[in-house]
Design a protein around this motif. Structure first.
Motif, PDB file in Angstrom:
ATOM      1  N   SER A  92      55.730 -47.837   8.460  1.00 27.26           N
ATOM      2  CA  SER A  92      56.654 -48.866   8.893  1.00 27.26           C
ATOM      3  C   SER A  92      56.136 -49.564  10.140  1.00 27.26           C
ATOM      4  O   SER A  92      55.259 -49.061  10.844  1.00 27.26           O
ATOM      5  CB  SER A  92      58.022 -48.233   9.173  1.00 27.26           C
ATOM      6  N   GLY A  93      56.735 -50.739  10.417  1.00 28.60           N
ATOM      7  CA  GLY A  93      56.304 -51.503  11.590  1.00 28.60           C
ATOM      8  C   GLY A  93      56.549 -50.767  12.890  1.00 28.60           C
ATOM      9  O   GLY A  93      55.710 -50.772  13.798  1.00 28.60           O
ATOM     10  N   LYS A  94      57.692 -50.103  13.020  1.00 29.08           N
ATOM     11  CA  LYS A  94      58.003 -49.374  14.246  1.00 29.08           C
ATOM     12  C   LYS A  94      57.071 -48.189  14.432  1.00 29.08           C
ATOM     13  O   LYS A  94      56.605 -47.914  15.549  1.00 29.08           O
ATOM     14  CB  LYS A  94      59.458 -48.901  14.201  1.00 29.08           C
ATOM     15  N   LEU A  95      56.761 -47.481  13.354  1.00 25.84           N
ATOM     16  CA  LEU A  95      55.852 -46.341  13.431  1.00 25.84           C
ATOM     17  C   LEU A  95      54.458 -46.785  13.846  1.00 25.84           C
ATOM     18  O   LEU A  95      53.793 -46.141  14.668  1.00 25.84           O
ATOM     19  CB  LEU A  95      55.807 -45.625  12.081  1.00 25.84           C
ATOM     20  N   ARG A  96      53.992 -47.901  13.313  1.00 26.14           N
ATOM     21  CA  ARG A  96      52.676 -48.424  13.684  1.00 26.14           C
ATOM     22  C   ARG A  96      52.654 -48.852  15.160  1.00 26.14           C
ATOM     23  O   ARG A  96      51.651 -48.658  15.850  1.00 26.14           O
ATOM     24  CB  ARG A  96      52.316 -49.610  12.786  1.00 26.14           C
ATOM     25  N   MET A  97      53.773 -49.425  15.628  1.00 29.64           N
ATOM     26  CA  MET A  97      53.844 -49.840  17.028  1.00 29.64           C
ATOM     27  C   MET A  97      53.708 -48.636  17.962  1.00 29.64           C
ATOM     28  O   MET A  97      52.940 -48.666  18.932  1.00 29.64           O
ATOM     29  CB  MET A  97      55.165 -50.556  17.289  1.00 29.64           C
ATOM     30  N   TYR A  98      54.423 -47.547  17.641  1.00 31.12           N
ATOM     31  CA  TYR A  98      54.344 -46.349  18.485  1.00 31.12           C
ATOM     32  C   TYR A  98      52.956 -45.718  18.417  1.00 31.12           C
ATOM     33  O   TYR A  98      52.447 -45.191  19.416  1.00 31.12           O
ATOM     34  CB  TYR A  98      55.408 -45.333  18.054  1.00 31.12           C
ATOM     35  N   LYS A  99      52.323 -45.783  17.261  1.00 28.01           N
ATOM     36  CA  LYS A  99      50.975 -45.223  17.130  1.00 28.01           C
ATOM     37  C   LYS A  99      49.978 -46.018  17.966  1.00 28.01           C
ATOM     38  O   LYS A  99      49.113 -45.432  18.642  1.00 28.01           O
ATOM     39  CB  LYS A  99      50.549 -45.227  15.661  1.00 28.01           C
ATOM     40  N   ASP A 100      50.084 -47.346  17.939  1.00 29.44           N
ATOM     41  CA  ASP A 100      49.187 -48.179  18.743  1.00 29.44           C
ATOM     42  C   ASP A 100      49.397 -47.929  20.235  1.00 29.44           C
ATOM     43  O   ASP A 100      48.436 -47.871  21.013  1.00 29.44           O
ATOM     44  CB  ASP A 100      49.418 -49.662  18.429  1.00 29.44           C
ATOM     45  N   LYS A 101      50.658 -47.779  20.644  1.00 26.94           N
ATOM     46  CA  LYS A 101      50.944 -47.483  22.044  1.00 26.94           C
ATOM     47  C   LYS A 101      50.339 -46.148  22.451  1.00 26.94           C
ATOM     48  O   LYS A 101      49.735 -46.017  23.523  1.00 26.94           O
ATOM     49  CB  LYS A 101      52.462 -47.441  22.275  1.00 26.94           C
ATOM     50  N   LEU A 102      50.492 -45.150  21.596  1.00 30.22           N
ATOM     51  CA  LEU A 102      49.983 -43.819  21.897  1.00 30.22           C
ATOM     52  C   LEU A 102      48.468 -43.830  22.027  1.00 30.22           C
ATOM     53  O   LEU A 102      47.908 -43.225  22.951  1.00 30.22           O
ATOM     54  CB  LEU A 102      50.433 -42.848  20.802  1.00 30.22           C
ATOM     55  N   MET A 111      56.532 -38.504  21.715  1.00 29.68           N
ATOM     56  CA  MET A 111      57.826 -38.019  21.235  1.00 29.68           C
ATOM     57  C   MET A 111      58.477 -39.049  20.306  1.00 29.68           C
ATOM     58  O   MET A 111      58.999 -38.695  19.233  1.00 29.68           O
ATOM     59  CB  MET A 111      58.740 -37.737  22.430  1.00 29.68           C
ATOM     60  N   LEU A 112      58.433 -40.336  20.699  1.00 30.67           N
ATOM     61  CA  LEU A 112      59.018 -41.380  19.848  1.00 30.67           C
ATOM     62  C   LEU A 112      58.253 -41.498  18.529  1.00 30.67           C
ATOM     63  O   LEU A 112      58.860 -41.705  17.464  1.00 30.67           O
ATOM     64  CB  LEU A 112      58.997 -42.713  20.592  1.00 30.67           C
ATOM     65  N   PHE A 113      56.907 -41.384  18.611  1.00 30.03           N
ATOM     66  CA  PHE A 113      56.100 -41.457  17.394  1.00 30.03           C
ATOM     67  C   PHE A 113      56.450 -40.311  16.448  1.00 30.03           C
ATOM     68  O   PHE A 113      56.646 -40.523  15.232  1.00 30.03           O
ATOM     69  CB  PHE A 113      54.614 -41.416  17.756  1.00 30.03           C
ATOM     70  N   ASN A 114      56.543 -39.086  16.994  1.00 31.10           N
ATOM     71  CA  ASN A 114      56.866 -37.924  16.152  1.00 31.10           C
ATOM     72  C   ASN A 114      58.266 -38.050  15.558  1.00 31.10           C
ATOM     73  O   ASN A 114      58.487 -37.724  14.380  1.00 31.10           O
ATOM     74  CB  ASN A 114      56.773 -36.639  16.970  1.00 31.10           C
ATOM     75  N   THR A 131      61.513 -37.757   6.330  1.00 33.24           N
ATOM     76  CA  THR A 131      62.798 -37.255   5.818  1.00 33.24           C
ATOM     77  C   THR A 131      63.427 -38.255   4.852  1.00 33.24           C
ATOM     78  O   THR A 131      63.942 -37.880   3.780  1.00 33.24           O
ATOM     79  CB  THR A 131      63.759 -36.995   7.000  1.00 33.24           C
ATOM     80  N   THR A 132      63.377 -39.537   5.196  1.00 31.67           N
ATOM     81  CA  THR A 132      63.929 -40.575   4.312  1.00 31.67           C
ATOM     82  C   THR A 132      63.197 -40.604   2.981  1.00 31.67           C
ATOM     83  O   THR A 132      63.819 -40.714   1.906  1.00 31.67           O
ATOM     84  CB  THR A 132      63.836 -41.946   5.004  1.00 31.67           C
ATOM     85  N   ALA A 133      61.854 -40.519   3.048  1.00 29.65           N
ATOM     86  CA  ALA A 133      61.069 -40.532   1.811  1.00 29.65           C
ATOM     87  C   ALA A 133      61.387 -39.316   0.943  1.00 29.65           C
ATOM     88  O   ALA A 133      61.507 -39.427  -0.290  1.00 29.65           O
ATOM     89  CB  ALA A 133      59.576 -40.577   2.148  1.00 29.65           C
ATOM     90  N   LEU A 134      61.538 -38.138   1.586  1.00 26.83           N
ATOM     91  CA  LEU A 134      61.859 -36.921   0.816  1.00 26.83           C
ATOM     92  C   LEU A 134      63.234 -37.021   0.170  1.00 26.83           C
ATOM     93  O   LEU A 134      63.434 -36.584  -0.977  1.00 26.83           O
ATOM     94  CB  LEU A 134      61.801 -35.693   1.742  1.00 26.83           C
ATOM     95  N   ILE A 135      64.195 -37.592   0.896  1.00 23.46           N
ATOM     96  CA  ILE A 135      65.537 -37.746   0.324  1.00 23.46           C
ATOM     97  C   ILE A 135      65.499 -38.662  -0.897  1.00 23.46           C
ATOM     98  O   ILE A 135      66.148 -38.390  -1.926  1.00 23.46           O
ATOM     99  CB  ILE A 135      66.499 -38.299   1.399  1.00 23.46           C
ATOM    100  N   GLU A 136      64.710 -39.743  -0.795  1.00 25.21           N
ATOM    101  CA  GLU A 136      64.600 -40.662  -1.926  1.00 25.21           C
ATOM    102  C   GLU A 136      63.960 -39.966  -3.124  1.00 25.21           C
ATOM    103  O   GLU A 136      64.393 -40.138  -4.272  1.00 25.21           O
ATOM    104  CB  GLU A 136      63.783 -41.888  -1.516  1.00 25.21           C
ATOM    105  N   ILE A 137      62.912 -39.188  -2.865  1.00 28.46           N
ATOM    106  CA  ILE A 137      62.239 -38.476  -3.956  1.00 28.46           C
ATOM    107  C   ILE A 137      63.169 -37.459  -4.594  1.00 28.46           C
ATOM    108  O   ILE A 137      63.272 -37.357  -5.836  1.00 28.46           O
ATOM    109  CB  ILE A 137      60.962 -37.800  -3.434  1.00 28.46           C
ATOM    110  N   LEU A 138      63.875 -36.678  -3.763  1.00 26.22           N
ATOM    111  CA  LEU A 138      64.774 -35.654  -4.295  1.00 26.22           C
ATOM    112  C   LEU A 138      65.936 -36.284  -5.056  1.00 26.22           C
ATOM    113  O   LEU A 138      66.385 -35.745  -6.083  1.00 26.22           O
ATOM    114  CB  LEU A 138      65.305 -34.785  -3.142  1.00 26.22           C
TER     115      LEU A 138
END
Length: 310
Positions: free
Chosen positions: A2-12, A267-270, A278-285
């Protein structure tokens, strides 16, 4: 991702790279600091006779009083790089009231790239020329004499070297050295030697003055030039050591701040990544559950796209 996850990864990743760069700067400064701190063990002995030579002219006089006696060339010793605390700004604060009170009799010849960038803007009328050194070689008498020759162009009655004296890794004290012109130096020695009898109290330079004046003029000039160069060499070496010590303290604070930002970004990235997982697992289940229910015949089924749900 996701865009937010990529943003936190770039910051880290940015914080980690910045932390690595600052750590390298700290290691370099620490290495130079350890090399230079050994010189402080002998500094007071090397200047013993220099102090005796020049104290006969200016001992016990205030700076504003000295400014009114003639022209003065100030040599503020700055740094070549930043991240060294208030070493440079302290010199400018010291010069500011002097320039305001005696601007016409003041000349400024700064040392260092940072001083070269600031002094022409702060003291445009008093600035003359800068002395720059890339610090790739150890300071020597050649460098000290070059600085003095540059300052001597102004033919001032006095030269004052403004620098930061090293006390400890966490403390540097602003200090000054006053160097008289050769004529004033000889006059002060003559006045001292004409007292007739050796004084019994106070600073006793009577014998020293007579010993120097007993030499021929060329030897007196050599004595004067040597100790003048020694004073400037001591000042630039002291300021260089103070710069490294101040940089270590400043960089340590930067490392602490970067580490806090890095940990917060981690911490925000994790947290964001765990939420995405968790969202992906819920969708799969949910899909698997729906497929299982459809296989058993207990779920919602459609035989045709437009048909009503059974």
């Amino acid at each position: 991702m996701s865009g937010k996850l990529r943003m936190y990864k770039d910051k880290l990743e940015g914080y980690k790279k910045f932390y690595s760069i600052i750590s390298t700067i700290k290691r370099v400064a620490l290495s130079k600091y350890q090399t230079g701190v050994a010189r402080t063990k002998t500094r007071d002995y090397t200047l013993r006779y220099s102090k005796k030579a020049f104290d006969v002219v200016y001992a016990g006089k205030e700076e504003l009083e000295l400014c009114q006696e003639g022209t003065t060339t100030y040599i503020p010793v700055g740094t070549n790089r930043g991240s060294c605390g208030p070493l440079n700004s302290a010199n400018y604060k010291y010069l500011n009231p002097i320039v305001e009170a005696n601007g016409g009799s003041v000349r400024i010849v700064p040392i260092g790239k940072k001083a070269h960038d600031s002094v022409p803007k702060l003291f445009a009328d008093q600035y003359r020329v800068s002395c720059l050194n890339d610090d790739k070689q150890a300071k020597s008498f050649v460098w000290a004499n070059f600085v003095l020759e540059t300052a001597d162009v102004e033919k001032s009655d006095r030269i004052q070297v403004v620098f930061n004296r090293f006390v400890s890794a966490g403390q540097q004290v602003q200090s000054v050295y006053n160097l008289p012109s050769f004529e004033k130096f000889v006059v002060a020695l003559s006045t001292l030697s004409d007292q007739g009898t050796e004084p019994t109290e106070g600073i006793n330079n009577y014998r020293f003055a007579n010993a120097v004046l007993d030499m021929n003029e060329e030897d007196v000039k050599d004595f004067y030039s040597f100790h003048r160069g020694l004073v400037v060499l001591n000042a630039v070496s002291e300021n260089e050591l103070s710069e490294h010590a101040a940089r270590i303290i400043a960089v340590e604070g930067q490392l602490t701040n970067i580490a806090q930002l890095r940990d917060a970004a981690q911490m925000l990235f994790n947290k964001t990544r765990q939420g995405a997982i968790t969202t992906a697992l819920i969708e799969i289940l949910s899909a698997m559950t729906a497929m299982a229910d459809a296989t058993k015949g207990s779920g919602i089924t459609k035989n045709e796209f437009w048909a009503t749900s059974a």
